[in-house]
Write a protein that holds these residues in place. Sequence first.
Motif, short mmCIF file in Angstrom:
data_model
loop_
_atom_site.label_atom_id
_atom_site.label_comp_id
_atom_site.label_asym_id
_atom_site.label_seq_id
_atom_site.Cartn_x
_atom_site.Cartn_y
_atom_site.Cartn_z
N HIS A 1 37.91 42.89 41.92
CA HIS A 1 37.81 41.53 42.46
C HIS A 1 36.59 40.81 41.89
O HIS A 1 35.46 41.25 42.10
N ARG A 2 36.82 39.74 41.16
CA ARG A 2 35.76 39.00 40.44
C ARG A 2 35.00 39.95 39.51
O ARG A 2 33.80 39.79 39.28
N GLU B 1 40.14 40.47 38.46
CA GLU B 1 40.53 39.17 38.98
C GLU B 1 39.39 38.21 38.72
O GLU B 1 38.21 38.57 38.85
N ASP C 1 38.22 33.75 38.85
CA ASP C 1 38.50 32.43 39.43
C ASP C 1 38.22 31.35 38.40
O ASP C 1 37.17 31.37 37.75
N HIS D 1 33.70 31.12 41.21
CA HIS D 1 34.51 31.08 42.44
C HIS D 1 34.30 29.82 43.27
O HIS D 1 35.26 29.19 43.70
N ASN E 1 44.05 39.10 36.56
CA ASN E 1 44.65 38.16 37.51
C ASN E 1 43.81 36.88 37.47
O ASN E 1 42.63 36.90 37.83
N GLU F 1 43.07 33.48 38.98
CA GLU F 1 43.28 32.66 40.18
C GLU F 1 42.76 31.25 39.90
O GLU F 1 41.57 31.06 39.62
N LYS G 1 41.47 27.94 41.15
CA LYS G 1 40.94 27.37 42.39
C LYS G 1 41.60 26.02 42.65
O LYS G 1 41.97 25.31 41.71
N PHE H 1 46.02 29.53 45.72
CA PHE H 1 46.35 29.07 47.08
C PHE H 1 47.03 27.70 47.01
O PHE H 1 47.60 27.26 48.01
N LEU I 1 49.08 33.41 46.87
CA LEU I 1 47.94 33.70 47.75
C LEU I 1 48.14 33.04 49.10
O LEU I 1 48.55 31.87 49.18
N TYR J 1 44.10 41.49 49.36
CA TYR J 1 42.67 41.24 49.15
C TYR J 1 41.92 41.26 50.48
O TYR J 1 42.56 40.98 51.50
N PHE K 1 42.97 44.47 45.73
CA PHE K 1 41.79 43.79 45.21
C PHE K 1 40.59 44.44 45.88
O PHE K 1 40.54 44.52 47.12
#
Length: 277
Positions: A12-13, A39, A41, A54, A140, A142, A144, A177, A197, A243, A263
Amino acid sequence: MLPNVSTMNIAHRGAQGVCPENTLLAAGMGLAYGAHMWELDVSMTKDGVLVVIHDDTLERTTNAAQLPAFAGRAPWRVCDFTYDELKTLDAGSWYVQTDPFGQIAAGAVDDDDIASYKELRIPTLREALEFTRDAGWCVNVEIKDHAHLIGHNVIAEATLDCIRDTDMVESVLLSSFQYRYLEQAGIMLPEIPLGVLVYDEPVADPVALVRSLKAQAYHPWRKNVTEEVVDRLRDAGFGVNVYTVNDAAEMAELASWGVTGLFTDFPLLCWGVLQGE
Ligand code: G3P
């Protein structure tokens, strides 16, 4: 290709438990710790450069608030600065100052690594994708939700272009999201796998949601997933990537339910749990 394993260990990140999030160092640590993918962002600068960070603002994970050149420009929104300005920022010292996971106090972080953190910069998405591609790895991405800041789908279209330009279509799982971005991906790059998400509100019919967005996987918050939800999604042929899971017992339980991805901020811990199965 995305990993063909029963449960993916997703850093994650990057390995953000032990080094500054969303940096290439964090990605490299995730890889070294056995994660199947990392992952990141994606955000966008004032001049349209995609960057890996992020938060909507620079305050938490850079030294912007301490620099004279950034004075009087609070709240330091990413979208209010050019990439040339972002390049001047230290994206690592904050981690040493705040020790967000208590790993420095616990002696779990190497002194040489700590010294190197102040050299870290905010990567561009292109740099992050090229790093991942050159490592033969997966990520992954993501996106924002910046619809309220930078206009309808601009960030999604630019992200998809970047994924295509770096020849990473087969090695990216895209999530957001903001479901408009997933719909845009379905139009521009229908071959790219999508993860839906969801925040912490219960979703009445996760299968219908994932199906309606032509996605491959559901990405719920860990406290909002039950074995029954996992069963429903897996029976319908969808993945479930949860996550953010940092507890070994919780990782093992979720894996036993058949989740397809975890995650985690601690991919080495996850590696051990998944090895033990
Ligand atoms: O993509 C999984 C997880 O990162 C979603 O939460 O807040 O870290 O973007 P957040």
